[in-house]
Each structure stands twice: as structure tokens, then as C-alpha cells.
Design an enzyme around this catalytic site. Structure first.
Site, PDB file in Angstrom:
ATOM      1  N   ASP A 171      86.097 -66.870  61.363  1.00  0.00           N
ATOM      2  CA  ASP A 171      88.007 -67.207  61.658  1.00  0.00           C
ATOM      3  C   ASP A 171      87.915 -65.980  62.336  1.00  0.00           C
ATOM      4  OD1 ASP A 171      90.292 -67.263  61.397  1.00  0.00           O
ATOM      5  OD2 ASP A 171      91.122 -65.812  60.045  1.00  0.00           O
ATOM      6  N   THR A 227      89.112 -71.574  64.828  1.00  0.00           N
ATOM      7  CA  THR A 227      90.722 -70.473  64.521  1.00  0.00           C
ATOM      8  C   THR A 227      91.815 -71.482  65.072  1.00  0.00           C
ATOM      9  OG1 THR A 227      92.196 -68.312  65.853  1.00  0.00           O
ATOM     10  CG2 THR A 227      89.883 -69.144  67.315  1.00  0.00           C
TER      11      THR A 227
END
Length: 1168
Positions: A398, A662
Site C-alpha cells: 500500500d 493504492t
């Protein structure tokens, strides 16, 4: 007070993955009093409030645990062998198989029983805790497990909710309370909940006890995180904060609470090592069957000669003669299986479990992975995957909170094209305005700042009462929110003169630039969710005007505002995104009273719906947040985490491919990727985004064209490629339309991805993150994947990957709770993989190979012995030796090795990522090393048996002419076996500690002591005293001593020779010219055999024309390329492990002497 049916906003309908939809509702009678005595009421049966997380009870532990353990193939196999020994007349005692099996079963049962006892203790702490129930207008203290559905429960500040409650009233006048859900999702931030409007005023015991009402709600659902939204539901496990007390009615109790329904084990992940063990077991099982078949066949070939079948000294009984030959052959086959069954290492399983369990503590104890800021270190949630950390090929990470700090700082804002930074308005020419635009007598700037002050869920608490997020010494208050972005925006508004003062009785207070107090009534909050990517509030001004303020991602706001207003703000949004800032757009619209009444009615109907509530709420939100006016945008900076760039570089150097997944905007994510060096300046970027694909009807055709164009590129090793893809394009690839001309999008896309050095996936939904991981995980070769993230939206990809890493970040602890391992910062991933992962894999791979090797050495002499005893199934070793070989004599040294070995120093492993590639792709458990260990075991087994056999050619081994027997023969073989396999491990050990010395030399001493003790006592429980004084008598022969020493040396000689040859080969591989591209290979002295201790003087490298970096003791001399100008320059070198030469200098002369005396020893032995 009498109420009718009190319809409570029900729980969400979306279920957790794999759960079937539950249908129906339940009616809860508040206080157990029916609404009307005349109405027919049938009391429903609900479960009590006991929590049961334990697996066993006192009564079912033994049968249930045994059943689970014997489901393991190896345990079941040894159980069958044990039963065969009990039933059939086999050559060995049932104890030889039963005792090791009993040891393994007992150790595992104790471990599992202890873990379950801890769960019982934790359950009792919860179930026996005291709670207060309101009965007959009085507080009655009860144990938590005695709460029933319908009871009115009083909870006081800092207490945990004992079950799922409907919030009826609180000590606050406005009927609100503040809750933390740290035990549920790890979030320590305060969340606001609201009491049912009709019962808000019932804030005393007498008033709440007079309530007569029923609640109709859904049956229990396990959707924990989606049900955190309903404002009236207080979940078990959450904690009441900053509220004196609340009243609630129990609706879900015990195992029907949200927390209990979500208490389920994660899917079992199997490591590559475990799969290799199973494959090796099949090979050794085939060897076992082959040995038993060969011996059974040759036995009957041998017995085809009548003299061999029934010699004069061993005539058959009548029963043996009458037995069917087929039955006798089957019985003999089973007997040989029993005789050779120790080739299957049952104790390996318990050793592997102990190694994984104990080894996991080294991660938790690592001080370098301890974070001073949060006062926490690394956490191991599962120890089954330690070695998998050394095999990772793909890392999915992430961005926000993982690569970045998730510590937001307001940088600037844009209002109608005017950029505001450091309190100065800059008109940059993109959007000129003819003076300030007015709205309700206020400028657009003030409207924008009011939107920032009102559109959020931030709470204000006194600084000395809060242990939450961000405190300000200069202020008397602290901002509390579940999102760092919201706090940053409220602080940004404060910087420009508008201060949020808090929420009281549904009225929001702000102080404007003129230091005047403004009050707004909060009517509705349209909460943020990852699908909408925006949130809104509806407020009423003191003049009665109704305003809706909305903030969210540009992709979510732009389609819902006037199109002519977009361009002037979009320029700033794109520019800020390119600078790496997180951007949010702000919009508003005015509502008429009629429009608001319609929205209010629709929202209430959707909240009270028992079916499809989520869909109905989403529809109302969609209709409400339409036709808005864009005011401006904000830019918030999220700094990179410390050493995140260096960590990604190290992962790349270790051969891993890093993908960033993301939900952020592409420009922001791309800028972050450049900053953390995922993309280099020379990297050619390939884009598959909505911008390149387009929004036309031909977008699928355009996507196909781009895919084919990228696929046909001339991929060269000299050019690095990076891929950028967004969520919408990924949906087209993974879910093409039915009429799409191309159905192989996914395969082409995957081939492109695998060729790229780095991939950025932006605008990803949580489910898409998991789809990406699953896609790569299922490719050819099944590469080992690792996912790392810090938020709830990362849980899906963390669970999907082979190894899941959670960051203990600021977005709660859902990620760390659902992960296999949790670390405080992204930078700790470097040491976790490159050092711990590498060492864990090397240790357990050596453990597995060593177990198979030493058991083959153990059983092969037994097999060969059958050729010299007429295949009579006569055991070569005593039963005590058979039993204790794997349990006592050889178990501890390999366990200590697998816990403590460092063939390369940890600092060196961390500093040189390329060492990680040497063990990648399961290199140490491939068939080639497995066959090497197998042939080594076979060679040593042959040496043990035939070496002693040749010794026994002259059976008179004593001066008095006394003859040694078969038990002496077996004991000599066993002694050579134990010493050889133990010294082999000592030879492999590179990192010596006192514990290694203790267990290695202690195991050998224990064997000698046990042999003297076992043969020195007449044991009353033994039928035959066949080992009486055998060991002690054996050692009185000088020939035996010489044979044992010589055979040990001969067995280990190939290993020693191989090390010497490798040493010579390595010296030759160091080039003689500095221009050779392999000159850097000289520093491959990380193969620890070649490490030489550094001293105060500069050590000369073994290769010509290369120099040594002088390193102070106790470091090592590191080879480095020659410096033409200075023949012995001192260069920086990474720290290397403590010197661990294979043979110390003082022993090398002794070794040479021993080698020269080898022929003489053979001659002396032969003459003797």
C-alpha cells in the site's frame, strides 16, 4: 412511558465472504415486558452471553485432540506400524515405534492444551466480569454471562460493552456518547454514537425501567466492519469514553455478537518447505516399500533351499507348517516394514513445530525492529511461515501509511483558481476573477473555509483528558478523528482564521476571522465510504438556510458539479498531485425546505429498512450529492516514511519485484513512486489508465491496441520498464464485456506486468487489490507473494498473499490483526526478509535434509544386515537404541542448529541484498540437494556396515581369543552412526554458541553414559539381558577404538574433501586482472568456508591483483578490486560475520598429519 414498535436501523445486509445470507428478523422486548398484555406474545429463545473461544473441554480434549493429530499422515502411519507390532510377531518391540509416537503426540497435545487453556482463561475473565442490569428501577450486579437479550444494561465510562447494545440514553443531554473500538479494529480514535431519539430523555434508572417497547431487527450478521456505521449500535468489545454512563438494551449476546461471529480462523497457509517435505516423504516411503519387498522376496528365494528353510537347529512348529504361504508372505512383509519404518522421520514434525514456534521469538525480540514512537516491536501472529519470508518474489505494498507516514500536514488550497499558501493569496493566471464573488454576503473564501470547518467528523476533547492522536500544548483542546486527513483540513482552516470549536447538542460551533461565534445545526452526516470516496453534511444556518457541504476525491466530486467550474480547479489538483500531495475537492449546494424534507424522509426510510439497507442508503446519497457547485480543493502532504526508498532499493537488489497498490490519484502515487525510487528516471513508463484508454465506446478496442503495443515492445535487459494502471482499466481487463472481441486481456496484461521491474496500480478498490495478488500468485511457477499494508482496505490483499505483513500504523490495527506478521514501519521489512527470512529458510531446509539423511544412515545398515542373517528379520540394533536414536541421541543438536545457526552474519545479510537470491526459489530443497544428501546418507551407511563387517572378518578381537557377538557388531555400527551424524552437524555449524557446544558434545556424552548405564544393570522388566556389559566390553578392544575413529573419519572425508575442492575452485574463480567483470566476485567470501580472520596487519587477498580492506578485529578481511595507484588501500566494507574458518590454523597441521597416516591406519587395522 409506553412505546409501540421501536424500529431500529438494522444492520447492513452485506455479508462476509463465504457466509450464506441469513433471512428473518428477531423481536426484542425491552426489559422483558410485552407492549400489551392482550397481545399474543411468544418468547423467542436466544443464546446466553457466554463467550466460548476455546476449542476443547475437559471431557472432549483427549478424543478430539487425538483425532486431529492422527489426521496427519505421518502420525497415522506410525500408529498403523505400532498396531502391526502389537498384533503380528515382529522382530522389534512395539515400544520402538510406540514410544517415539507417544512422545510426538504428547508434546503436541501439551502445546495445544496449553494454548486452549489460555483461551479458557481469557473466556472466563470476560464471562465472569461484573455488569449492572436495570431491574425494577434498581441496578442489579450480575456476571456478564448471565445477560439475556432484552436486558437493559448500564455501562459506565471506560468500561467495555458486555454485548451488542442498542443505545437508548446517556448522561449527555444530547444523547451522544464516545466510543473507541481498539479491541475490534485497533482504532484508538473516538467515534460518536447517538441514542434513539425517542428514548434520549430517559437518563435515569426509574425512567429507563418504565420504558415499554419492542425492537425489530435482523438476525445476527457477521459483517463487523460494515456494521460499525449504524449510529445506535454499540458493539461488544468497544469501550465507552468521555461519557459518564449510558443505557442500552441487549440485542445480540454471547456467540451471536458481532465480535464472536467474526472470531474465525484465517485460511491455512502452507509454506513451500511443507510441500517439499511431503514430496520427500513420498520418495522415502517408496524406498521403504522397496526394501520390504526386496527382503520379503529374497527371504523366500533363500528358503527355497530346504536346509535354509528348516535347518536342524530350528525346526518349524506344526502351526508354522500349516499357515498359508500367502499369509506368511504378507506377515513377513509387514515385519520388514516394521523393521525399516524408522526411515520415515516421525520426530521431524515435532522438531519442525518446535523450531518454528521458538524461532518466531527472535523476530519479536529484535531490538532493531522496535519503534520508540509507538513503544512496540514486531509481532508474529503465525509461526508457520517463517521460512517463507526467505522465498518472497513479489511484494505488494500500500502507499498511504505504508510507504508514507500517514501524518498529514495542510500545505495549500485553491479557491476558484486562487492559490492560498502561508496565508497569502496568489492569482496565478489560470483563473482570473472580477473581484471577490459573494454568497449570502460572504466571500467564496469564507464559504470554502466554513466547508472545511463543518464537513468532517472531528471531535474536540480537552487535551489532558485524551490519550489520542495529536495534542497542542498551546491549546486547551485536541482534535480527535478516525482520519488524519480531516484533522489536517481543520487545522488548515484554523490557519486561515476559521476555528472549529466542537459539536454540542447537534450544533457545530466555529469562530470566524472576526473572532465571532457561528452556530450551525447538524442535520445529517453522509458518512465516507471507499466506494463513494466522499462524505457530506447537511447543516442549517442561524438564518434558516439549508446547506450541503461535500468533500472527496476529484474523481468522485467532478462528475457531480457544474462542468464549467471544473477546469479552473483541475489545473491546481493535477499540479498538486504531481508534487506528491494528497488532494481533496470541496463542493456545496443550497437546499430548499422541500428538497430537505424529501431527503430527510428518504434517509430515515433507508435507515429503517430491514432489507437491502446498504443499496437504499447508497441510492439516497447518490441523489442527494448531485448538481453541486465546486468551491475549491486542498493539498495535504503525507511524508515518506524513513528509509522507505532504501528499503525498496534493497528489495529490488534482492531480486524481488515491488508493486504499489493504492487508492490514491495516479499523479500523487506516481510522484511518491519516484520519491521512493520504485521508478527511476531512466524507467520507461507504460500507462493503462482512463486517460490513455479514453471514455469512448471503443475503449475496449483501444485497450486491446495498447496491450498489444506494449506486449510487442522490444524488451531489453538494459532498459527498465514500469507499468501504471488504474482501477477502471483493471476492471475492463479482469471483467471484459461479453461482446468483447478479445478475451485474453488478462493473459497479455499479466505477461506485460511480469516483464516490468515495477508496477503501480492506482485508484484500487480493496477487492481489486486482492484480485491483483491472486492473479500473480496463480501464475506459472506459483511465485511466493507478500502483501504489506496498514489499513482495513489492505486486509483483503494481506489475507490473499502467501505472506501478509501488517503495519502498526495510524489507520487502525485491522491490517496487523489479520496479518501473519506485523512491524512498526515499512523499513523493518528489509531486515525481516533479507536477514530473518534468509536465515529461517536456510535453517529449516538444513533441518529437513538432515533428518532424512540421518534416518537413511540409521536404517541402511539394518537393511544390509538382512543379507547376512538369512532375511530372518533379526534387528541390528537393540530396542533401546531404536527408540532413543531420534528422541534423545540426535534431536537436540539439530534443534539448536535450526534455532541459532548464522552461516552469514545478520548485518552482512542486511547490507548485501544479493545474498537473498542464493536461497530463492526453494534452492536448498530442490531435488539436486535432496539427492546429494540421500547419496551421502547411503555412502555413510555402507561405510558403517561394511567397515565393521571387515573388522569382524577376524572375529577374535580380544587378546584372550574371546569372540564378539552380533549385538557387539550392531553396537559398534550404532556408535559410529551417532558420532558421525553429530559431527557432520558440527562440521556444518558456522556460528558456535555455548548452547551448540552443550547440545552437540552433551548428546555424545549422554549416548556414552546411557550405553554404559543400559548395559551395566540387569533390568528386571527385560526378558533378555542381551546388552548386559556389551558396550563396556566392546571398548576394551583397541581394534574397536581404532575402527570407530577410522570409520568416522572415512564417513566424513567426502564432506571435508568437497569443502577443500570448493575452496580451491573459489580461489581460482577470483580473476587475475582487475578489468574482468567477475572481479567483484572475489568478495563472495560470504561462502563462509573461505572467511579468514583479519588481524592488525592488512591481510593479502588470495587472488592476484586484488586488495584487502583492513578491518579492525574481530571483523574480516574483505576482498576488493585492486587500486592501481595505491596497492593496499583501505576501502569501506560492510561488516562481516565473526571469523568461522572451517579448520583453525592450529588444527590444519594435525589434519595434514591425520591424512598422511590414513594408509598406515588401514594397514594396522588389517594386520590386527
Amino acid at each position: 412511558m409506553e412505546q409501540g414498535l421501536l424500529p431500529w436501523p438494522p444492520l447492513q445486509r452485506a455479508l462476509c465472504a463465504g457466509e450464506e445470507k441469513r433471512v428473518g428478523t428477531r423481536t426484542v422486548v425491552v426489559g422483558h415486558r410485552p407492549v400489551s398484555e392482550t397481545d399474543a406474545y411468544v418468547a423467542q429463545k436466544f443464546c446466553d452471553n457466554r463467550i466460548v473461544s476455546s476449542k476443547y473441554t475437559l471431557w472432549n480434549f483427549l478424543p478430539k485432540n487425538l483425532f486431529e493429530q492422527f489426521r496427519r499422515i505421518a502420525n497415522f502411519y506410525f500408529l498403523i506400524i505400532f498396531l502391526v507390532q502389537v498384533i503380528v510377531d515382529t522382530p522389534t518391540s512395539p515400544v520402538t515405534s510406540g514410544l517415539p509416537l507417544f512422545f510426538v503426540i504428547t508434546v503436541t497435545a501439551i502445546k495445544q492444551g496449553y494454548e486452549d487453556w489460555l483461551r479458557h482463561r481469557a473466556d472466563n475473565e470476560v464471562n465472569k466480569s461484573n455488569v449492572f442490569i436495570v431491574e425494577n428501577a434498581k441496578q442489579v450486579q450480575k456476571e456478564s454471562e448471565k445477560i439475556k437479550v432484552g436486558d437493559i444494561v448500564e455501562v459506565k465510562a471506560d468500561e467495555t460493552f458486555p454485548c451488542d447494545l442498542i443505545f437508548l440514553a446517556s448522561s449527555s443531554v444530547d444523547g451522544t456518547c464516545y466510543v473507541t473500538t481498539a479491541s475490534l479494529d485497533g482504532e484508538s480514535n473516538f467515534k460518536t454514537h447517538y441514542a434513539v431519539r425517542d428514548t434520549t430523555v430517559l437518563c435515569t434508572d426509574e425512567a429507563i425501567d418504565a420504558l415499554t417497547a419492542t425492537i425489530e431487527c435482523e438476525q445476527p450478521q457477521p459483517d463487523l466492519y460494515k456494521s460499525l456505521g449504524p449510529e445506535n449500535l454499540l458493539l461488544k468489545g468497544a469501550t465507552l469514553k468521555n461519557t459518564k454512563k449510558i443505557y442500552g438494551v441487549a440485542v445480540y449476546t454471547g456467540m451471536e455478537t458481532k465480535m464472536a461471529l467474526n472470531y474465525q480462523g484465517k485460511s491455512q497457509k502452507r509454506s513451500a518447505v511443507e510441500k517439499s517435505i511431503n514430496a520427500f516423504l513420498i520418495v522415502y516411503l517408496c524406498i521403504l516399500l522397496s526394501k520390504a519387498t526386496v527382503c520379503t522376496t529374497l527371504k523366500y528365494v533363500w528358503q527355497s533351499n530346504p536346509f535354509n528353510d528348516e535347518p536342524w537347529y530350528n525346526e518349524k512348529t506344526k502351526k508354522e507348517r500349516e499357515t498359508f504361504k500367502v499369509l506368511r508372505m504378507f506377515t513377513d512383509f509387514l515385519s520388514f516394514m516394521v523393521l525399516f519404518n524408522f526411515i520415515i522421520p516421525v520426530s521431524m514434525y515435532v522438531t519442525v513445530e518446535m523450531q518454528k514456534f521458538l524461532g518466531s521469538f527472535f523476530i519479536s525480540w529484535d531490538k532493531e525492529m522496535y519503534d520508540e514512537e509507538i513503544k512496540e516491536g514486531a509481532l508474529v501472529n503465525t509461526s508457520d511461515l517463517n521460512e517463507e519470508l526467505g522465498q518472497v518474489e513479489y511484494v505488494f505494498t500500500d502507499k498511504t501509511g505504508t510507504l508514507t507516514e500517514n501524518s498529514m500536514e495542510f500545505i495549500e488550497c485553491c479557491i476558484d483558481g486562487h492559490k492560498y499558501k502561508d496565508c497569502i493569496s496568489e492569482v496565478d493566471g489560470f483563473s482570473q476573477t472580477d473581484g471577490p464573488l459573494k454568497y449570502y454576503g460572504k466571500s467564496r473564501e469564507e464559504l470554502f473555509l466554513r466547508a472545511l470547518c463543518l464537513c468532517h467528523t472531528v471531535q474536540i476533547k480537552e487535551a489532558d483528558q485524551v490519550d489520542g492522536l495529536i495534542g497542542h500544548p498551546e491549546h486547551r483542546y485536541t482534535y480527535i478523528s478516525s482520519s488524519p486527513d480531516e484533522i489536517a483540513l481543520v487545522k488548515g482552516a484554523e490557519k486561515y482564521g476559521f476555528t472549529f470549536l466542537g459539536l454540542e447538542n447537534n450544533f457545530m460551533k466555529i469562530r470566524n476571522q472576526k473572532n465571532e461565534m457561528e452556530t450551525y445545526q447538524l442535520l445529517h452526516v453522509l458518512n465516507f465510504d471507499p466506494v463513494r470516496r466522499r462524505m457530506s453534511v447537511i447543516v442549517r444556518t442561524t438564518t434558516g438556510k439549508l446547506l450541503l457541504f461535500c468533500k472527496g476525491a476529484d474523481s468522485s466530486i467532478f462528475p457531480r458539479v457544474q462542468q464549467e467550474e471544473i477546469q479552473q480547479t483541475k489545473v491546481h489538483v493535477d499540479r498538486n498531485a504531481m508534487d506528491g500531495y494528497r488532494t481533496l475537492c470541496v463542493a456545496f449546494k443550497e437546499l430548499t425546505q422541500k428538497e430537505y424534507d424529501k431527503i430527510d424522509r428518504q434517509l430515515n426510510e433507508a435507515k429503517m429498512a430491514l432489507q437491502d439497507r446498504e443499496e437504499k442508503m447508497a441510492k439516497v446519497f447518490e441523489d442527494t450529492e448531485a448538481d453541486m457547485h465546486l468551491i475549491g480543493a486542498t493539498a495535504v502532504e503525507d511524508r515518506l516514511q524513513e528509509q522507505s526508498a532504501e528499503t525498496i532499493e534493497a528489495l529490488h537488489a534482492a531480486g524481488m519485484k515491488v508493486w504499489v497498490l493504492t487508492g490514491d490519484k495516479m499523479e500523487t502515487a506516481k510522484s511518491t513512486c519516484y520519491a521512493c525510487r520504485l521508478f527511476q528516471t531512466s524507467t520507461e513508463l507504460l500507462e493503462l489508465t482512463a486517460k490513455t484508454v479514453g471514455e469512448s465506446e471503443r475503449k475496449e478496442d483501444r485497450l486491446h491496441e495498447l496491450l498489444m503495443e506494449y506486449h510487442k515492445k522490444s524488451w531489453t535487459l538494459s532498459q527498465e520498464y514500469g507499468l501504471i494502471i488504474d482501477g477502471s482499466t483493471l476492471s475492463l481487463i479482469l471483467n471484459p464485456s461479453q461482446d468483447s472481441s478479445s478475451s485474453n486481456y488478462k493473459n497479455i496484461f499479466l505477461q506485460i506486468c511480469l516483464k516490468c521491474t515495477a508496477v503501480l496500480c492506482c485508484r484500487m478498490a480493496p477487492l481489486q487489490k486482492a484480485q491483483i495478488v491472486r492473479m500473480v500468485k496463480n501464475t506459472k511457477g506459483s511465485p511466493i507473494t507478500l502483501s504489506i499494508g496498514d489499513g482495513a482496505n489492505d486486509v483483503s490483499m494481506i489475507l490473499e498473499a502467501h505472506v501478509g505483513i501488517g503495519i502498526k500504523g495510524k489507520e487502525g490495527r485491522q491490517a496487523s490483526r489479520n496479518s501473519d506478521y506485523a512491524v512498526p514501519k515499512f523499513k523493518h521489512l528489509r531486515k525481516l526478509l533479507l536477514a530473518h527470512g534468509h536465515l529461517y529458510y536456510v535453517r529449516i531446509a538444513h533441518l529437513v535434509q538432515y533428518f532424512f539423511y540421518k534416518n537413511l544412515c540409521f536404517i541402511l545398515p539394518q537393511f544390509l544386515y538382512q543379507f547376512f542373517c538369512g532375511f530372518s528379520q533379526q534387528p541390528l540394533y537393540d530396542a533401546a537404541y531404536l527408540t532413543m536414536y531420534n528422541i534423545c541421541f540426535t534431536s537436540l543438536p539439530i534443534l539448536a542448529y535450526s534455532l541459532l545457526e548464522q552461516h552469514i552474519n545478520i548485518d552482512t545479510l542486511t547490507a548485501d541484498p544479493q545474498l537473498y537470491m542464493k536461497v530463492s526459489d526453494n534452492a536448498m530443497l530442490q531435488w539436486k540437494p535432496f539427492l546429494y544428501w540421500t547419496f551421502l546418507g547411503a555412502f555413510e551407511g555402507l561405510v558403517f556396515f561394511f567397515g565393521v563387517y571387515f573388522l569382524f572378518q577376524n572375529s577374535s578381537l580380544e587378546d584372550n581369543g574371546k569372540v564378539f557377538g552380533n549385538w557387539t557388531f550392531g553396537t559398534i555400527v550404532f556408535t559410529v552412526l551417532v558420532f558421525t551424524v553429530t559431527l557432520k552437524l558440527a562440521l556444518d555449524t558456522r556460528f558456535w554458541t555455548w548452547m551448540n557446544h552443550f547440545v552437540i558434545w552433551g548428546s555424545l556424552a549422554f549416548y556414552v553414559f546411557f550405553s554404559f548405564f543400559w548395559g551395566g544393570v540387569i533390568w528386571p522388566f527385560l526378558k533378555q539381558q542381551r546388552m548386559y556389559f556389551v558396550f563396556a566390553h566392546m571398548l576394551t578392544s583397541v581394534s574397536t577404538w581404532l575402527a570407530i575413529i577410522l570409520l568416522i573419519f572415512i564417513s566424513l572425508f567426502p564432506e571435508i574433501l568437497l569443502i577443500v575442492l570448493k575452496n580451491i575452485k573459489e580461489k581460482i574463480s577470483c580473476p587475475s586482472t582487475p578489468s574482468s567483470p567477475s572481479s567483484q566476485g572475489c568478495s563472495v567470501l560470504l561462502k563462509v568456508f573461505f572467511l579468514t580472520p583479519a588481524n592488525d596487519e592488512c591481510q593479502r587477498c588470495r587472488a592476484q591483483d586484488s586488495l584487502c580492506a583492513e578491518v579492525p578485529p574481530p571483523s574480516l578481511a574483505l576482498c576488493s578490486p585492486r587500486d592501481a595507484q595505491h596497492p593496499c588501500s583501505i576501502i569501506p566494507a560492510p561488516p562481516l560475520p565473526p571469523a568461522a574458518p572451517l579448520f583453525p590454523p592450529q588444527h590444519q597441521q594435525a589434519l595434514s598429519t591425520a591424512l598422511s597416516l590414513l594408509p598406515l591406519g588401514f594397514h594396522v587395522l588389517r594386520q590386527w
